[in-house]
Design a protein around this motif. Structure first.
Motif, PDB file in Angstrom:
ATOM      1  N   GLN A 380      -7.053   4.024  12.130  1.00 30.43           N
ATOM      2  CA  GLN A 380      -6.334   2.755  12.328  1.00 30.43           C
ATOM      3  C   GLN A 380      -7.344   1.620  12.420  1.00 30.43           C
ATOM      4  O   GLN A 380      -8.457   1.809  12.901  1.00 30.43           O
ATOM      5  N   THR A 385      -4.746  -0.985   7.804  1.00 31.92           N
ATOM      6  CA  THR A 385      -3.620  -0.143   8.216  1.00 31.92           C
ATOM      7  C   THR A 385      -2.742  -0.850   9.242  1.00 31.92           C
ATOM      8  O   THR A 385      -1.951  -0.226   9.916  1.00 31.92           O
ATOM      9  N   SER A 396      -1.189  -5.236   5.181  1.00 32.10           N
ATOM     10  CA  SER A 396      -2.341  -4.522   4.612  1.00 32.10           C
ATOM     11  C   SER A 396      -2.538  -4.951   3.166  1.00 32.10           C
ATOM     12  O   SER A 396      -3.651  -5.047   2.693  1.00 32.10           O
ATOM     13  N   LEU A 415      -9.915   2.067   2.804  1.00 36.32           N
ATOM     14  CA  LEU A 415      -8.850   2.791   3.486  1.00 36.32           C
ATOM     15  C   LEU A 415      -9.232   4.272   3.614  1.00 36.32           C
ATOM     16  O   LEU A 415      -8.973   4.916   4.626  1.00 36.32           O
ATOM     17  N   LEU A 419      -9.616   6.483   7.137  1.00 39.73           N
ATOM     18  CA  LEU A 419      -8.873   7.728   7.353  1.00 39.73           C
ATOM     19  C   LEU A 419      -9.752   8.948   7.088  1.00 39.73           C
ATOM     20  O   LEU A 419      -9.241  10.033   6.800  1.00 39.73           O
ATOM     21  N   SER A 425      -2.831  12.583   5.933  1.00 38.81           N
ATOM     22  CA  SER A 425      -2.352  11.227   6.157  1.00 38.81           C
ATOM     23  C   SER A 425      -3.102  10.256   5.251  1.00 38.81           C
ATOM     24  O   SER A 425      -2.567   9.237   4.824  1.00 38.81           O
ATOM     25  N   ALA A 428      -1.512  10.167   1.833  1.00 39.38           N
ATOM     26  CA  ALA A 428      -0.201   9.519   1.905  1.00 39.38           C
ATOM     27  C   ALA A 428      -0.342   8.003   1.934  1.00 39.38           C
ATOM     28  O   ALA A 428       0.402   7.279   1.268  1.00 39.38           O
ATOM     29  N   GLN A 429      -1.331   7.505   2.700  1.00 38.36           N
ATOM     30  CA  GLN A 429      -1.459   6.048   2.822  1.00 38.36           C
ATOM     31  C   GLN A 429      -2.098   5.413   1.588  1.00 38.36           C
ATOM     32  O   GLN A 429      -1.834   4.257   1.267  1.00 38.36           O
ATOM     33  N   ASP A 431      -1.680   6.456  -1.389  1.00 38.24           N
ATOM     34  CA  ASP A 431      -0.780   6.637  -2.524  1.00 38.24           C
ATOM     35  C   ASP A 431      -0.200   5.325  -3.058  1.00 38.24           C
ATOM     36  O   ASP A 431      -0.084   5.128  -4.263  1.00 38.24           O
ATOM     37  N   LYS A 432       0.126   4.379  -2.136  1.00 37.00           N
ATOM     38  CA  LYS A 432       0.802   3.146  -2.593  1.00 37.00           C
ATOM     39  C   LYS A 432      -0.050   2.361  -3.591  1.00 37.00           C
ATOM     40  O   LYS A 432       0.485   1.646  -4.432  1.00 37.00           O
TER      41      LYS A 432
END
Length: 878
Positions: A380, A385, A396, A415, A419, A425, A428-429, A431-432
């Motif tokens: 975080q 994030t 973000s 990012l 992480l 996780s 997943a974050q 991915d966008k």
């Protein structure tokens, strides 16, 4: 005063001073100086000497016996020459002459023994008479003549051995004596002397028979420490012996560390197959995971499937993120930090903040890196994030677009750094960003995927699946993102599938130079230290295909480095490739040669390589000094001094590399003298030198939160407030000093500076080589090379866990490590300690020991994850 003298015998006043009969008086005077008992002893011994020369063997025997008894009983103190030896000195010649006339008999051997001992004080330098008579004498126990005698013999044997080797004479009789001496030394706590003698006579294998439970640890400690100062291949032999001794006494964890130090996977397998304790095997896995190598367990090593899966998970570092966050909660640093918290601009005077708006994109890029470094692994932060506010619609995304073009690549990749190690996780974050229509963002997302997977292996290879689709895309920045991501995620994995797809790019004539350069580096990282022929061939061909103009480009210099990484620390195995490199275009030939040598001897302490004057290849040569000398403390201090000489007399391009070399030598270990040198260089008139010095200040303080360096960097930020490039470097350095809020280290050495993690060193060296040309790489559009240091980032913690691998808090003493090699008794291994309860942070040069008897650690070195088992003999004090 006179009383004492009179007690001691005759006082000196009685001695007549000067007389014509000088000689007799001299003798008289000597006699009169002696106390009565000494005088008696002297006359007694003179009588024995006459008796020995008697014709009656009976008398001879009695005289020899008595002489022997006198000598033996007096060899107690070795501060002065023992009395009997002193009084027998004048008769050494007579006894020697008489010995030659004696017929062969036991008596003759008896006399030889005595002559051998007398030769200790009498024999001329280099005569080796003590040894000569010893070999002629009886086969008796040598130890009874005292320690000094045995040491003297050992020294003479070493010389004699050398002489006989050169004459190719027989050495059997010597070796029998060596056996005796070694067993004497081993019984009397003189393991180093036994080892030294065996090294001199090139027969260390004898050691294995002579070690026992009481002295094997000290013997191995001496062997492993000596190995650093021995020329190859002797160093390998010595470590091999230590490995065999550890296995013999079932000290498996230490054996494993030596196997890793030798980079011998057969040995590693052997440790797993010979040890049958599941808990110990878990500890081995933690050691392997910290070392950062890819290692597959099979059913031979661990029979049970579930157990094997648990162990493989540890090796794959799947729980690293969890442990790291446990540590962070324990130390209460979970709160995310923003770059402003690090810059602490409010502590400076007014003008610095005024200049902040000069180059906002460059400033934002710096903030991106600082944010990534400081919050690395915490999952975080306040930029990338931050929770989505309904009004803004996800802040973000906004930070990402505060960066220009290639800046977005680093921003998206940051990012991954935040992480770090948390694969599920993380993916997943990130991915966008894959759905973005901006190629720079996609490139950053790909690199971020690589970073998240750094050092964490996974059976389903998510990184490979995601990234391999992108390495053939049109856009070169996307390709670089995917290729670099693969290099970071699979460093050291030697993955065949990636090799085949990346070598295709290397041989592609249409591929742009930057894609080729990063492809080579990724291959170098994936095959680090493997000496893989095929990869080497591919990189060599890629180098030969470069045009004249391309050879001048800074990016091209990454190709020789990639070639060097294949041979990292492999010493003479680089020679064939080094020969090939002599055929390259002269523009890059020297550069390639220096880079290959410096990589091949990196971390070996084998300082027999040198520098020469010239153009661009001096940069890698100077870094090479640091890479080779970082292996042990002595070489390290010496090279710091020689680097300071280079600063005074070197040309400009040497001076630019010196700060980086200093940064590598003291990485995450802020030594005051180096700090001062770098501080001085950070104000240098040559901006390249100043930039390198600033980055290096960040490296030596990496992850230490060192207040003094933080202060220096704050002052530099106001000093350079108008110079965007230097200010950028200052910011990066500030981020490094607070790496992981002070919980991480970049030091590639671990396990008490005994093991060098190849992937960590490869990442550092790659980043430093990129920093040799700051303007083209870090300040240009390739600033994401800074992310290569993620390979060296490791929590600098000691985390103790119980038998179910759950964190277990116990008191430990943490203090400065003390070198106890070859010291007698049980010396303290740490000094100036404080007691904390685990988990604790270990600074450079710290060592920990358990402060409780209740548990037994399964690893000899308390660092990283250590499994504790309950001590069955422990009793609570009622």
């Amino acid at each position: 005063m006179s009383d004492q003298k009179n007690d001691a015998g005759t006082s000196q006043a009685n001695a007549p001073a000067k007389d014509p009969k000088k000689k007799e008086d001299q003798k008289k005077k000597d006699d009169e100086d002696l106390s009565e008992e000494d005088l008696a002893l002297k006359q007694q011994l003179e009588l024995y000497v006459e008796r020995v020369q008697d014709s009656d063997p009976g008398l001879q025997k009695v005289a020899l016996e008595s002489m022997r008894h006198e000598i033996r009983t007096s060899t107690s103190s070795m501060t002065s020459v023992p009395k009997p030896l002193k009084f027998l000195r004048p008769h050494y010649g007579t006894l020697k002459a008489f010995y030659e006339t004696m017929p062969e008999s036991d008596l003759k051997k008896y006399l030889a023994d005595i002559l051998s001992v007398l030769a200790l004080t009498m024999s001329a330098e280099g005569e080796r008479e003590s040894l000569k008579y010893r070999l002629l004498g009886s086969e008796g126990d040598i130890g009874s003549w005292g320690h000094e005698y045995v040491r003297n013999l050992a020294g003479e044997i070493a010389q004699e051995y050398g002489k006989r080797q050169s004459e190719e004479a027989a050495i059997e009789d010597l070796m029998e004596l060596v056996q005796q001496i070694v067993s004497f030394h081993m019984k009397h706590n003189a393991e180093p002397e036994a080892v030294d003698l065996l090294m001199e006579v090139e027969d260390l294998d004898l050691l294995i028979e002579h070690v026992d439970k009481t002295n094997f640890k000290r013997t191995c400690l001496y062997l492993t420490s000596a190995a650093r100062y021995l020329p190859g291949p002797d160093d390998m032999l010595v470590l091999d012996i230590a490995y065999s001794i550890y296995l013999k006494f079932e000290e498996f964890a230490s054996a494993l560390q030596i196997a890793l130090s030798l980079d011998n996977m057969q040995h590693v397998r052997q440790v797993f197959t010979t040890c049958d304790n599941q808990l110990k095997k878990m500890q081995f896995c933690y050691i392997l995971a910290r070392h950062g190598i890819t290692f597959e367990l099979d059913d031979e090593m661990v029979a049970d499937d579930d157990e094997r899966e648990t162990l493989q998970d540890i090796i794959n570092n799947t729980k690293l993120s969890e442990s790291y966050l446990t540590l962070a909660r324990d130390i209460e640093v979970m709160e995310p930090k923003s770059p402003e918290d690090i810059y602490k601009a409010h502590l400076l005077d007014g003008r610095a903040s005024a200049g902040a708006s000069v180059d906002s994109a460059r400033q934002n890029l710096a903030a991106t890196f600082v944010n990534a470094f400081v919050n690395a692994g915490f999952g975080q932060d306040k930029l990338m994030t931050a929770p989505a506010d309904s009004s803004i619609g996800g802040s973000s995304g906004n930070w990402l677009f505060k960066n220009k073009e290639h800046g977005k690549t680093s921003a998206a990749a940051s990012l991954g750094m935040i992480l770090l190690w948390d694969v599920d996780s993380g993916l997943a974050q990130i991915d966008k960003y894959f759905h973005s229509n901006d190629n720079h963002v996609i490139a950053g997302a790909l690199l971020g995927v690589g970073i998240v997977n750094c050092g964490v292996k996974n059976d389903c290879d998510p990184a490979l699946a995601l990234l391999s689709d992108y390495i053939g895309k049109e856009d070169s920045s996307v390709r670089i993102g995917a290729i670099m991501g693969l290099g970071i995620a699979y460093a050291g994995a030697q993955n065949e599938q990636i090799r085949s797809s990346l070598t295709l790019i290397l041989n592609d004539a249409k591929a742009p130079l930057d894609v080729i350069a990063f492809t080579a580096i990724s291959l170098g990282l994936i095959y680090v230290g493997s000496c893989n022929e095929e990869v080497a061939q591919a990189i060599i061909f890629a180098l030969m295909d470069r045009s004249e103009s391309e050879l001048g480009e800074p990016l091209t210099r990454l190709l020789p480095l990639a070639l060097g990484l294949l041979y990292l620390g492999k010493q003479e195995r680089v020679e064939a490739t080094a020969e090939v490199s002599k055929t390259f275009n002269e523009k890059i030939r020297k550069y390639c040669d220096m880079t290959l040598l410096s990589c091949a001897y990196a971390g070996t302490g084998n300082v027999l390589k040198h520098l020469e004057k010239g153009e661009t290849h001096q940069g890698p040569a100077v870094l090479g000094i640091a890479m080779v000398a970082m292996a042990e403390e002595l070489g390290l201090d010496m090279s710091i001094r020689s680097l300071e000489h280079l600063l005074q007399y070197g040309e400009q391009n040497i001076r630019r590399a010196v700060p980086l070399a200093l940064g590598l030598l003291c990485i995450s270990n802020p030594k005051v003298n180096v700090m001062d040198t770098l501080s001085r260089l950070s104000h240098d008139s040559d901006s390249e030198v100043a930039m390198a010095a600033v980055i290096s200040l960040g490296l030596i303080g990496a992850g230490t939160n060192n207040a003094r360096i933080a202060g220096m960097l704050r002052n530099l930020s106001s000093y350079y407030y108008k110079d965007a490039s230097l200010l950028f470097c200052v910011r990066i350095a500030q981020g490094l000093v607070h790496l992981g809020k002070g919980l991480l280290t970049l030091n590639p050495y671990h396990s008490d500076r005994f093991l060098l993690s190849p992937t960590a060193l490869a990442g550092l060296v790659t980043m430093l080589h990129a920093c040799l040309d700051m303007k083209a790489m870090v300040l240009g559009k390739y600033h994401y090379v800074l992310y290569f240091i993620v390979l060296a980032m490791q929590p600098r913690m000691l985390m103790t866990v119980d038998e179910n691998l759950k964190p277990l808090s116990v008191p430990v003493r943490v203090g400065q490590a003390v070198d106890v090699v070859g010291q007698a008794g049980r010396p303290k291994t740490i000094t100036g300690f404080q007691t904390h309860s685990t988990p604790v942070l270990l600074a450079a040069g710290d060592r920990a020991e358990l402060a409780t008897e209740k548990y037994i650690p399964l690893s000899p070195i308390l660092e990283g994850h250590v499994i504790l088992k309950e001590n069955p003999d422990y009793r609570e004090d009622s």
